[in-house]
Scaffold this motif. Structure first.
Motif, PDB file in Angstrom:
ATOM      1  N   ALA A   1       0.824  -1.203   0.000  1.00 10.34           N
ATOM      2  CA  ALA A   1       0.000   0.000   0.000  1.00 10.34           C
ATOM      3  C   ALA A   1       0.862   1.259   0.000  1.00 10.34           C
ATOM      4  O   ALA A   1       0.560   2.239  -0.685  1.00 10.34           O
ATOM      5  CB  ALA A   1      -0.933  -0.014   1.210  1.00 10.34           C
ATOM      6  N   ARG A   2       1.951   1.228   0.757  1.00 11.72           N
ATOM      7  CA  ARG A   2       2.814   2.415   0.843  1.00 11.72           C
ATOM      8  C   ARG A   2       3.513   2.715  -0.469  1.00 11.72           C
ATOM      9  O   ARG A   2       3.710   3.871  -0.841  1.00 11.72           O
ATOM     10  CB  ARG A   2       3.852   2.216   1.956  1.00 11.72           C
ATOM     11  N   LEU A   3       3.892   1.666  -1.211  1.00 14.34           N
ATOM     12  CA  LEU A   3       4.671   1.847  -2.431  1.00 14.34           C
ATOM     13  C   LEU A   3       3.835   1.758  -3.709  1.00 14.34           C
ATOM     14  O   LEU A   3       4.379   1.883  -4.803  1.00 14.34           O
ATOM     15  CB  LEU A   3       5.780   0.792  -2.494  1.00 14.34           C
ATOM     16  N   ASP A   4       2.531   1.529  -3.554  1.00 14.88           N
ATOM     17  CA  ASP A   4       1.656   1.330  -4.727  1.00 14.88           C
ATOM     18  C   ASP A   4       2.146   0.167  -5.579  1.00 14.88           C
ATOM     19  O   ASP A   4       2.212   0.253  -6.812  1.00 14.88           O
ATOM     20  CB  ASP A   4       1.577   2.611  -5.584  1.00 14.88           C
ATOM     21  N   LEU A   5       2.487  -0.924  -4.913  1.00 10.63           N
ATOM     22  CA  LEU A   5       2.909  -2.147  -5.590  1.00 10.63           C
ATOM     23  C   LEU A   5       1.941  -3.276  -5.245  1.00 10.63           C
ATOM     24  O   LEU A   5       1.274  -3.227  -4.207  1.00 10.63           O
ATOM     25  CB  LEU A   5       4.325  -2.550  -5.145  1.00 10.63           C
ATOM     26  N   PRO A   6       1.855  -4.295  -6.074  1.00  2.88           N
ATOM     27  CA  PRO A   6       1.025  -5.443  -5.704  1.00  2.88           C
ATOM     28  C   PRO A   6       1.603  -6.180  -4.497  1.00  2.88           C
ATOM     29  O   PRO A   6       2.820  -6.227  -4.312  1.00  2.88           O
ATOM     30  CB  PRO A   6       1.049  -6.328  -6.953  1.00  2.88           C
ATOM     31  N   GLY A   7       0.713  -6.729  -3.676  1.00  2.00           N
ATOM     32  CA  GLY A   7       1.136  -7.487  -2.523  1.00  2.00           C
ATOM     33  C   GLY A   7       1.468  -8.921  -2.880  1.00  2.00           C
ATOM     34  O   GLY A   7       1.347  -9.334  -4.040  1.00  2.00           O
ATOM     35  N   PRO A   8       1.850  -9.708  -1.883  1.00  3.09           N
ATOM     36  CA  PRO A   8       2.316 -11.079  -2.149  1.00  3.09           C
ATOM     37  C   PRO A   8       1.235 -11.992  -2.726  1.00  3.09           C
ATOM     38  O   PRO A   8       1.556 -12.978  -3.379  1.00  3.09           O
ATOM     39  CB  PRO A   8       2.789 -11.568  -0.779  1.00  3.09           C
ATOM     40  N   GLN A   9      -0.043 -11.684  -2.496  1.00  2.00           N
ATOM     41  CA  GLN A   9      -1.119 -12.532  -2.997  1.00  2.00           C
ATOM     42  C   GLN A   9      -1.748 -11.973  -4.269  1.00  2.00           C
ATOM     43  O   GLN A   9      -2.740 -12.525  -4.753  1.00  2.00           O
ATOM     44  CB  GLN A   9      -2.208 -12.687  -1.917  1.00  2.00           C
ATOM     45  N   GLU A  10      -1.180 -10.889  -4.801  1.00  2.00           N
ATOM     46  CA  GLU A  10      -1.743 -10.248  -5.981  1.00  2.00           C
ATOM     47  C   GLU A  10      -0.884 -10.540  -7.208  1.00  2.00           C
ATOM     48  O   GLU A  10       0.249 -11.023  -7.101  1.00  2.00           O
ATOM     49  CB  GLU A  10      -1.849  -8.737  -5.753  1.00  2.00           C
ATOM     50  N   THR A  11      -1.441 -10.219  -8.375  1.00  2.00           N
ATOM     51  CA  THR A  11      -0.694 -10.409  -9.621  1.00  2.00           C
ATOM     52  C   THR A  11       0.493  -9.455  -9.647  1.00  2.00           C
ATOM     53  O   THR A  11       0.316  -8.238  -9.481  1.00  2.00           O
ATOM     54  CB  THR A  11      -1.594 -10.145 -10.835  1.00  2.00           C
ATOM     55  N   PRO A  12       1.702  -9.945  -9.830  1.00  3.96           N
ATOM     56  CA  PRO A  12       2.875  -9.058  -9.823  1.00  3.96           C
ATOM     57  C   PRO A  12       2.817  -8.020 -10.940  1.00  3.96           C
ATOM     58  O   PRO A  12       2.152  -8.218 -11.970  1.00  3.96           O
ATOM     59  CB  PRO A  12       4.050 -10.021 -10.032  1.00  3.96           C
ATOM     60  N   ALA A  13       3.530  -6.921 -10.740  1.00  4.49           N
ATOM     61  CA  ALA A  13       3.623  -5.850 -11.726  1.00  4.49           C
ATOM     62  C   ALA A  13       4.936  -5.967 -12.486  1.00  4.49           C
ATOM     63  O   ALA A  13       5.790  -6.801 -12.169  1.00  4.49           O
ATOM     64  CB  ALA A  13       3.536  -4.492 -11.035  1.00  4.49           C
ATOM     65  N   GLY A  14       5.100  -5.124 -13.480  1.00  5.20           N
ATOM     66  CA  GLY A  14       6.354  -5.066 -14.221  1.00  5.20           C
ATOM     67  C   GLY A  14       7.371  -4.189 -13.507  1.00  5.20           C
ATOM     68  O   GLY A  14       7.025  -3.417 -12.604  1.00  5.20           O
ATOM     69  N   PRO A  15       8.633  -4.270 -13.914  1.00  5.69           N
ATOM     70  CA  PRO A  15       9.689  -3.519 -13.219  1.00  5.69           C
ATOM     71  C   PRO A  15       9.585  -2.007 -13.388  1.00  5.69           C
ATOM     72  O   PRO A  15      10.153  -1.271 -12.585  1.00  5.69           O
ATOM     73  CB  PRO A  15      10.982  -4.067 -13.839  1.00  5.69           C
ATOM     74  N   ALA A  16       8.867  -1.531 -14.422  1.00  6.21           N
ATOM     75  CA  ALA A  16       8.713  -0.083 -14.577  1.00  6.21           C
ATOM     76  C   ALA A  16       7.995   0.510 -13.366  1.00  6.21           C
ATOM     77  O   ALA A  16       8.317   1.620 -12.923  1.00  6.21           O
ATOM     78  CB  ALA A  16       7.950   0.230 -15.858  1.00  6.21           C
ATOM     79  N   LEU A  17       7.031  -0.227 -12.812  1.00  4.99           N
ATOM     80  CA  LEU A  17       6.324   0.261 -11.627  1.00  4.99           C
ATOM     81  C   LEU A  17       7.262   0.301 -10.421  1.00  4.99           C
ATOM     82  O   LEU A  17       7.154   1.187  -9.572  1.00  4.99           O
ATOM     83  CB  LEU A  17       5.112  -0.634 -11.342  1.00  4.99           C
TER      84      LEU A  17
END
Length: 264
Positions: free
Chosen positions: A47-63
């Motif tokens: 939530a702090r970094l606006d990244l997906p969590g461990p149970q969510e679909t991962p994002a790309g490295p640009a994020l």
């Protein structure tokens, strides 16, 4: 050997200091895996970094790059932990455990974040972002001292192996070493990094290849347990010196890139 964390440290530092574009970072990382993905280690950090969590679909490295800039990242550091040497990890937190498991990680002290790469399938490398907690000050080793230490450790290891009687001729050993070196990716480095650091990294790669060949007993027959213990003790300082040389070379690259960016 070269590792994804070293590529991440140097290229993100170059990008954060304006010496490389974000696409340059992404292209360099692709030398390690065609597909790169990113997630946070826990929901609070996600939530702090606006990244997906461990149970969510991962994002790309640009994020990930966007999150690092938002978090105020500046210079990263390479850590190369092994059992018995946990320098740079700071205790037994989840980051330290993950880094120890894979033997490498990125530390971003300004942000309190650490990145650990993990191959999860053929052609897929996942970066997990951890909170660091309290870390001890990162060790600074001058590049010249690291280079000298690796050369000295190599001489001492060779002498010790001869004294122990476990250094032996092995047909095709040069070919084995060359194959070991060439089997690893050779990622590019940002323009302007010191040539000395590149030479030391290449030498460290060659020395580590020699070490792996020297400790591979499959073609040479059985060794006694005492001989194996003696060889392990003789080679441990050289393994340590190789890791130190790699950390120092990466740190020197980051320092030079940051210094150049600060000059008008």
């Amino acid at each position: 050997m070269p590792c994804p964390s070293a590529t991440m440290v140097v290229w993100t530092s170059a990008w954060l200091h304006g010496a490389a574009a974000s696409d340059d970072v992404l292209d360099a990382l692709q030398n390690w895996a065609e597909s790169q993905e990113v997630c946070a280690a826990d929901a609070e950090l996600a939530a702090r970094l606006d990244l997906p969590g461990p149970q969510e679909t991962p994002a790309g490295p640009a994020l990930l790059l966007a999150s690092l800039r938002k978090a105020g990242a500046a210079d990263g550091a390479l850590v190369l932990p092994v059992p018995g040497d946990a320098r740079g990890l700071g205790g037994t937190n989840p980051f330290a455990k993950a880094a120890m498991r894979v033997g490498e990680a990125v530390v971003l002290p300004e942000t309190g974040l650490g990145l650990v790469p993990q191959p999860i399938a053929e052609g897929i490398l996942r970066w997990t972002v951890f909170g660091l907690g309290d870390l001890p000050p990162l060790e600074h080793l001058p590049i010249g001292e690291a280079e000298h230490g690796m050369a000295s450790a190599m001489r001492e290891a060779a002498s010790a192996l001869i004294d122990l009687g476990v250094a032996k001729h092995r047909p095709g050993v040069r070919e084995e070493i060359a194959e070991t070196v060439s089997s690893r990716p050779t990622p590019p480095w940002p323009e302007g990094v010191p040539q000395r650091t590149l030479r030391i990294l290449q030498r460290a790669t060659e020395v580590e290849a020699i070490l792996w060949v020297a400790t591979d007993d499959s073609p040479g027959g059985a060794m006694s347990a005492s001989a194996i213990r003696g060889r392990t003790e003789a080679l441990r300082p050289l393994f340590d010196a190789v890791r130190a040389a790699r950390r120092a070379s990466v740190a020197e690259m980051v320092r030079v890139l940051a210094d150049r960016a600060s000059k008008p």
